[in-house]
Design an enzyme around this catalytic site. Structure first.
Site, mmCIF file in Angstrom:
data_model
loop_
_atom_site.group_PDB
_atom_site.id
_atom_site.type_symbol
_atom_site.label_atom_id
_atom_site.label_comp_id
_atom_site.label_asym_id
_atom_site.label_seq_id
_atom_site.Cartn_x
_atom_site.Cartn_y
_atom_site.Cartn_z
ATOM 1 N N ASP A 203 -19.465 22.942 -10.984
ATOM 2 C CA ASP A 203 -18.816 22.331 -12.146
ATOM 3 C C ASP A 203 -19.885 22.362 -13.234
ATOM 4 O O ASP A 203 -20.852 21.594 -13.202
ATOM 5 C CB ASP A 203 -18.376 20.897 -11.815
ATOM 6 C CG ASP A 203 -17.687 20.218 -13.001
ATOM 7 O OD1 ASP A 203 -17.998 20.562 -14.160
ATOM 8 O OD2 ASP A 203 -16.862 19.321 -12.750
ATOM 9 N N LYS B 103 -14.506 19.262 -23.174
ATOM 10 C CA LYS B 103 -15.705 18.572 -23.642
ATOM 11 C C LYS B 103 -16.297 19.338 -24.827
ATOM 12 O O LYS B 103 -15.751 19.326 -25.906
ATOM 13 C CB LYS B 103 -16.688 18.386 -22.487
ATOM 14 C CG LYS B 103 -16.029 17.768 -21.240
ATOM 15 C CD LYS B 103 -15.624 16.320 -21.426
ATOM 16 C CE LYS B 103 -14.671 15.775 -20.372
ATOM 17 N NZ LYS B 103 -15.084 15.863 -18.991
ATOM 18 N N ARG C 242 3.112 33.774 -19.382
ATOM 19 C CA ARG C 242 2.298 33.021 -18.429
ATOM 20 C C ARG C 242 1.066 33.794 -17.989
ATOM 21 O O ARG C 242 0.015 33.211 -17.708
ATOM 22 C CB ARG C 242 3.157 32.663 -17.204
ATOM 23 C CG ARG C 242 2.516 31.627 -16.297
ATOM 24 C CD ARG C 242 3.422 31.307 -15.120
ATOM 25 N NE ARG C 242 3.666 32.475 -14.299
ATOM 26 C CZ ARG C 242 4.834 32.772 -13.727
ATOM 27 N NH1 ARG C 242 5.871 31.984 -13.874
ATOM 28 N NH2 ARG C 242 4.948 33.860 -13.001
ATOM 29 N N TYR D 70 -17.868 14.755 -9.954
ATOM 30 C CA TYR D 70 -16.880 14.059 -10.790
ATOM 31 C C TYR D 70 -15.848 13.374 -9.862
ATOM 32 O O TYR D 70 -15.347 13.998 -8.924
ATOM 33 C CB TYR D 70 -16.235 15.148 -11.650
ATOM 34 C CG TYR D 70 -15.211 14.729 -12.651
ATOM 35 C CD1 TYR D 70 -15.506 13.841 -13.674
ATOM 36 C CD2 TYR D 70 -13.924 15.289 -12.604
ATOM 37 C CE1 TYR D 70 -14.551 13.510 -14.614
ATOM 38 C CE2 TYR D 70 -12.967 14.956 -13.552
ATOM 39 C CZ TYR D 70 -13.284 14.060 -14.559
ATOM 40 O OH TYR D 70 -12.347 13.746 -15.494
HETATM 41 C C1 LIG Z 1 -14.289 15.628 -17.848
HETATM 42 C C2 LIG Z 1 -14.782 16.361 -16.678
HETATM 43 C C3 LIG Z 1 -13.929 17.123 -15.883
HETATM 44 C C4 LIG Z 1 -12.440 17.154 -16.115
HETATM 45 O O1 LIG Z 1 -12.030 17.651 -17.347
HETATM 46 P P1 LIG Z 1 -10.571 17.298 -17.930
HETATM 47 O O2 LIG Z 1 -10.365 18.293 -18.984
HETATM 48 O O3 LIG Z 1 -10.629 15.883 -18.392
HETATM 49 O O4 LIG Z 1 -9.592 17.473 -16.784
HETATM 50 C C5 LIG Z 1 -14.452 17.811 -14.819
HETATM 51 N N1 LIG Z 1 -15.772 17.748 -14.534
HETATM 52 C C6 LIG Z 1 -16.630 17.035 -15.271
HETATM 53 C C7 LIG Z 1 -18.070 17.017 -14.901
HETATM 54 C C8 LIG Z 1 -16.167 16.304 -16.359
HETATM 55 O O5 LIG Z 1 -17.031 15.556 -17.070
#
Ligand SMILES: *Cc1c(COP(=O)(O)O)cnc(C)c1O
Length: 359
Positions: A176, A201, A51, A104
């Site tokens: 973010d 992403k 972990r 988000y």
């Molecule tokens: C998709 C996204 C997230 C979350 O990512 P996941 O892997 O789907 O949990 C957070 N912030 C932004 C800006 C996003 O586009």
């Protein structure tokens, strides 16, 4: 080293793995200690328990740390968990935090439910506020949480101005950075303390795994590591491997995403039913000047604002497209399109969504 060079050379460890070009995937819960003395001294060894890390997770942490010029990195099982852990590393009961109105939507839900239950008050601020953020600061403000450009509406924030105010008041700042994706926006060069990225992403990049990464500067990384460890957050080794593999082509893919998105965005600008294209890389878009000043490039994600239309008209546009499908997530190689509702508490009339505000 340039990002292109870093992305193909950092986090490989080939000299320790019989010359294998790629980092092997360590599947393990348990690290064995041959002698009692080794077990007692485990705190001074790099690996003690699955972990808390393996050579596979260290490789991704080192690569992301190098790309973002951070002091360190932790890996989480999704982008959303990267965002929530980043916030929890700072926010304590009784605190007030400032959160961009364009975050988000699941980040907003976390702030409005779990954080509130923990006694943390999240106040939303206009993403275009800049240095006037100072007017919202209270004695108990501990964090400014940004996302630039914002989800759906793509406001580019004046991050250096926000960070300068935060530093005067001894407040932490976080972003973010999913759209900037470690390459196109360098959070620590612009004064931020913490960066959370949905590696799901562009970093993974092939729609086959969910993952998040958090990086921080030297003053903040231990607080991030501490909450990450306490909550027992870790990611699966195969998913970490997919992120490492994606990383090798990340700068190259991002360049193509940018030029393709720009061509499509410019074409959309010429369509009669498109009111506005929200994409900071377009010269006439909101935030273009700040984007040009602070970013190295653009992601391939943007929004279009349509003239008001019926659900049937929307379906006629979106159904059975030849090359675009509907589905959530972005940053893969396939083309996606989705209708979106906008979640704003400040100046909601900046965007005409036919009354479809979520709040
Ligand atoms: C998709 C996204 C997230 C979350 O990512 P996941 O892997 O789907 O949990 C957070 N912030 C932004 C800006 C996003 O586009």
């Amino acid at each position: 080293m340039k990002d292109e060079t870093k992305s193909i050379s950092v986090g490989r460890g080939d000299s320790q793995h019989y010359g294998s070009v790629n980092m092997p995937v360590y599947h393990t819960s348990t690290i064995l200690f041959p002698r009692l003395q080794d077990l007692r001294n485990r705190a001074s060894t790099p690996y003690r328990y699955g972990r808390s890390g393996t050579p596979t997770s260290t490789a991704l942490e080192e690569a992301i740390t190098a790309l973002e010029n951070a002091a360190g990195c932790v890996i989480t099982p999704s982008g959303l968990s990267a965002v929530t852990i980043a916030i929890l590393s700072v926010a304590k009961s009784g605190d007030h935090i400032l959160v961009a109105d364009s975050v988000y939507t699941p980040t907003r839900r976390f702030c409005d439910t779990t954080l509130r239950q923990m006694g943390v008050e999240a106040q939303y601020y206009d993403p275009l506020i800049g240095a006037d953020i100072a007017t919202h600061i209270r004695p108990n403000t501990s964090l400014i949480f940004t996302e630039s450009p914002g989800s759906h509406t793509f406001e580019v924030q004046d991050i250096p101005a926000l960070c300068a105010v935060a530093k005067q008041h001894n407040i932490k700042t976080a972003i973010d950075n999913t759209w900037g994706s470690c390459i196109n926006f360098k959070p620590f060069a612009h004064g931020l303390d913490i960066s959370a990225t949905a590696a799901t992403k562009y970093i993974v990049g092939h729609s086959d795994a969910l993952l998040g990464v958090i990086t921080a500067n030297a003053e903040t990384i231990e607080a991030v590591r501490d909450i990450h460890r306490q909550l027992g957050i870790c990611a699966a080794p195969d998913d970490i491997y997919l992120a490492l593999r994606g990383l090798r082509t990340l700068p190259t893919r991002l360049e193509k995403h940018e030029t393709t998105a720009l061509a499509i965005a410019q074409w959309l600008q010429g369509l009669s039913f498109v009111r506005r294209v929200l994409f900071p890389a377009l010269p006439d878009a909101q935030g273009h000047d700040l984007w040009k000043r602070d970013f190295e490039g653009a992601a391939g994600l943007f929004s279009i604002e349509l003239d008001p239309c019926t659900e049937a008209q929307l379906a006629a546009m979106l159904d059975d497209m030849a090359h675009f499908s509907m589905g959530y997530r972005w940053g893969g190689y396939e083309s996606l399109i989705v209708p979106c509702a906008i979640n704003r508490s400040i100046n909601p009339d900046r965007f005409d969504t036919g009354g479809q505000y979520l709040r």
